[in-house]
Design a protein around this motif. Structure first.
Motif, mmCIF file in Angstrom:
data_model
loop_
_atom_site.group_PDB
_atom_site.id
_atom_site.type_symbol
_atom_site.label_atom_id
_atom_site.label_comp_id
_atom_site.label_asym_id
_atom_site.label_seq_id
_atom_site.Cartn_x
_atom_site.Cartn_y
_atom_site.Cartn_z
ATOM 1 N N ARG A 1 0.929 -1.217 -0.131
ATOM 2 C CA ARG A 1 0.088 -0.004 0.009
ATOM 3 C C ARG A 1 0.939 1.238 0.030
ATOM 4 O O ARG A 1 0.559 2.308 -0.749
ATOM 5 C CB ARG A 1 -1.233 -0.102 1.054
ATOM 6 C CG ARG A 1 -1.891 1.141 1.246
ATOM 7 C CD ARG A 1 -2.790 1.236 0.176
ATOM 8 N NE ARG A 1 -3.933 2.387 0.198
ATOM 9 C CZ ARG A 1 -3.442 3.475 -0.499
ATOM 10 N NH1 ARG A 1 -2.237 3.645 -1.079
ATOM 11 N NH2 ARG A 1 -4.526 4.514 -0.636
ATOM 12 N N SER A 2 1.909 1.440 0.523
ATOM 13 C CA SER A 2 2.794 2.491 0.906
ATOM 14 C C SER A 2 3.474 2.843 -0.362
ATOM 15 O O SER A 2 3.924 3.767 -0.383
ATOM 16 C CB SER A 2 3.727 2.314 2.095
ATOM 17 O OG SER A 2 4.574 1.318 1.692
ATOM 18 N N PHE B 1 1.962 3.422 -3.175
ATOM 19 C CA PHE B 1 1.144 4.135 -3.923
ATOM 20 C C PHE B 1 0.797 5.303 -3.201
ATOM 21 O O PHE B 1 0.900 5.427 -2.146
ATOM 22 C CB PHE B 1 -0.260 3.311 -4.144
ATOM 23 C CG PHE B 1 -0.070 2.225 -5.132
ATOM 24 C CD1 PHE B 1 -0.132 2.081 -6.459
ATOM 25 C CD2 PHE B 1 0.408 0.826 -4.486
ATOM 26 C CE1 PHE B 1 0.065 1.173 -7.195
ATOM 27 C CE2 PHE B 1 0.608 -0.061 -5.311
ATOM 28 C CZ PHE B 1 0.709 -0.056 -6.763
ATOM 29 N N SER B 2 0.675 6.375 -3.948
ATOM 30 C CA SER B 2 0.288 7.706 -3.284
ATOM 31 C C SER B 2 -1.053 7.687 -2.769
ATOM 32 O O SER B 2 -1.843 6.821 -3.316
ATOM 33 C CB SER B 2 0.620 8.927 -4.467
ATOM 34 O OG SER B 2 -0.434 8.663 -5.495
ATOM 35 N N GLY B 3 -1.588 8.300 -1.954
ATOM 36 C CA GLY B 3 -2.647 8.485 -1.377
ATOM 37 C C GLY B 3 -3.794 8.266 -2.128
ATOM 38 O O GLY B 3 -4.838 7.379 -2.085
ATOM 39 N N ALA B 4 -4.119 9.131 -3.243
ATOM 40 C CA ALA B 4 -5.131 9.057 -4.141
ATOM 41 C C ALA B 4 -5.035 8.121 -5.195
ATOM 42 O O ALA B 4 -4.196 8.225 -5.995
ATOM 43 C CB ALA B 4 -5.290 10.528 -4.856
ATOM 44 N N MET B 5 -6.111 7.143 -5.055
ATOM 45 C CA MET B 5 -6.091 6.091 -6.203
ATOM 46 C C MET B 5 -6.675 6.375 -7.403
ATOM 47 O O MET B 5 -6.769 5.391 -8.177
ATOM 48 C CB MET B 5 -6.423 4.825 -5.451
ATOM 49 C CG MET B 5 -5.518 4.267 -4.316
ATOM 50 S SD MET B 5 -3.974 4.068 -4.813
ATOM 51 C CE MET B 5 -4.039 2.380 -5.827
ATOM 52 N N LYS C 1 -6.937 8.401 -9.922
ATOM 53 C CA LYS C 1 -6.116 8.493 -10.878
ATOM 54 C C LYS C 1 -5.326 7.050 -11.575
ATOM 55 O O LYS C 1 -5.317 6.680 -12.558
ATOM 56 C CB LYS C 1 -4.982 9.765 -11.133
ATOM 57 C CG LYS C 1 -5.519 11.069 -11.303
ATOM 58 C CD LYS C 1 -4.695 11.629 -12.198
ATOM 59 C CE LYS C 1 -5.017 13.049 -12.712
ATOM 60 N NZ LYS C 1 -5.027 13.929 -11.651
ATOM 61 N N GLN C 2 -4.774 6.512 -10.684
ATOM 62 C CA GLN C 2 -4.156 5.066 -10.752
ATOM 63 C C GLN C 2 -5.040 4.055 -11.300
ATOM 64 O O GLN C 2 -4.633 3.473 -12.143
ATOM 65 C CB GLN C 2 -3.596 4.716 -9.465
ATOM 66 C CG GLN C 2 -2.745 3.471 -9.455
ATOM 67 C CD GLN C 2 -1.515 3.448 -10.391
ATOM 68 O OE1 GLN C 2 -1.048 4.703 -10.455
ATOM 69 N NE2 GLN C 2 -1.068 2.302 -10.768
ATOM 70 N N PHE D 1 9.300 3.461 -9.259
ATOM 71 C CA PHE D 1 8.360 3.519 -8.106
ATOM 72 C C PHE D 1 8.565 2.748 -7.013
ATOM 73 O O PHE D 1 7.804 2.563 -5.996
ATOM 74 C CB PHE D 1 7.161 3.027 -8.700
ATOM 75 C CG PHE D 1 6.475 3.912 -10.026
ATOM 76 C CD1 PHE D 1 6.577 5.131 -10.150
ATOM 77 C CD2 PHE D 1 5.607 3.220 -11.114
ATOM 78 C CE1 PHE D 1 6.141 5.792 -11.094
ATOM 79 C CE2 PHE D 1 5.405 3.748 -12.051
ATOM 80 C CZ PHE D 1 5.530 5.212 -12.273
#
Ligand code: HEM
Length: 135
Positions: free
Chosen positions: A36-37, A39-43, A45-46, A81
């Motif tokens: 989880r860590s 990835f940036s907070g806002a998912m 766009k991902q 990443f």
């Protein structure tokens, strides 16, 4: 590997839109909380990016000349990443679980074998590019 069968299955699964990406990440983070860590907070766009990338890969799964350069670029970016080689099977397992879930009764052993083979090639090309020194 039957490219046509993969394309038809992805068209079926893709009809569920953004739910597919949500299910995938929920499954991935439930089984591998450590990821989880990365990835940036806002998912949101991902979610869109993942679906677009998967659609592109499936579309060109039988066009190696187009697919390989795309995957090599994607693999090199993933190195940046913080994605290690050992994470690829974890992502592959959640991808297969997601495809099986949304395929419902259409899911079968042939599809599982084809997707596993296709993901194996994708992961290998991405990892090889990530491991090479930057020219
Ligand atoms: C079939 C394999 C994969 C595909 C198609 C894929 C697709 C993508 C795409 C399209 C992006 C957006 C950024 C970009 O295009 O450079 C991205 C970002 C990312 N991916 Fe993947 N990926 C794959 C495998 C993996 C694996 C194995 C991991 C390991 C955990 C991973 C973790 C990440 C992370 C951490 C980011 C950055 C997220 C952020 O900026 O917050 N991906 N991926």
């Amino acid at each position: 590997m039957d490219a046509q069968r993969l394309k038809e299955n992805f068209a079926l699964v893709g009809g569920n839109g953004i739910d597919v990406a949500e299910y995938f990440y929920a499954d991935l983070f439930e089984k591998n909380p450590r990821l989880r860590s990365l990835f940036s907070g806002a998912m949101a766009k991902q979610h869109e990016k993942l679906l677009t990338a998967l659609a592109h890969i499936v579309e060109s799964v039988d066009d190696e000349a187009a697919l390989v350069p795309y995957l090599r670029d994607l693999g090199r970016r993933h190195d940046g990443f913080g994605v290690a080689a050992e994470y690829y099977p974890q992502v592959g397992a959640s991808l297969i679980a997601t495809l099986a879930h949304f395929s419902g009764p259409a899911w079968n052993e042939d599809l599982e074998r084809d997707w596993t083979a296709a993901y194996g090639v994708v992961a290998q090309v991405m990892q090889e590019a990530a491991a090479e020194p930057v020219a």
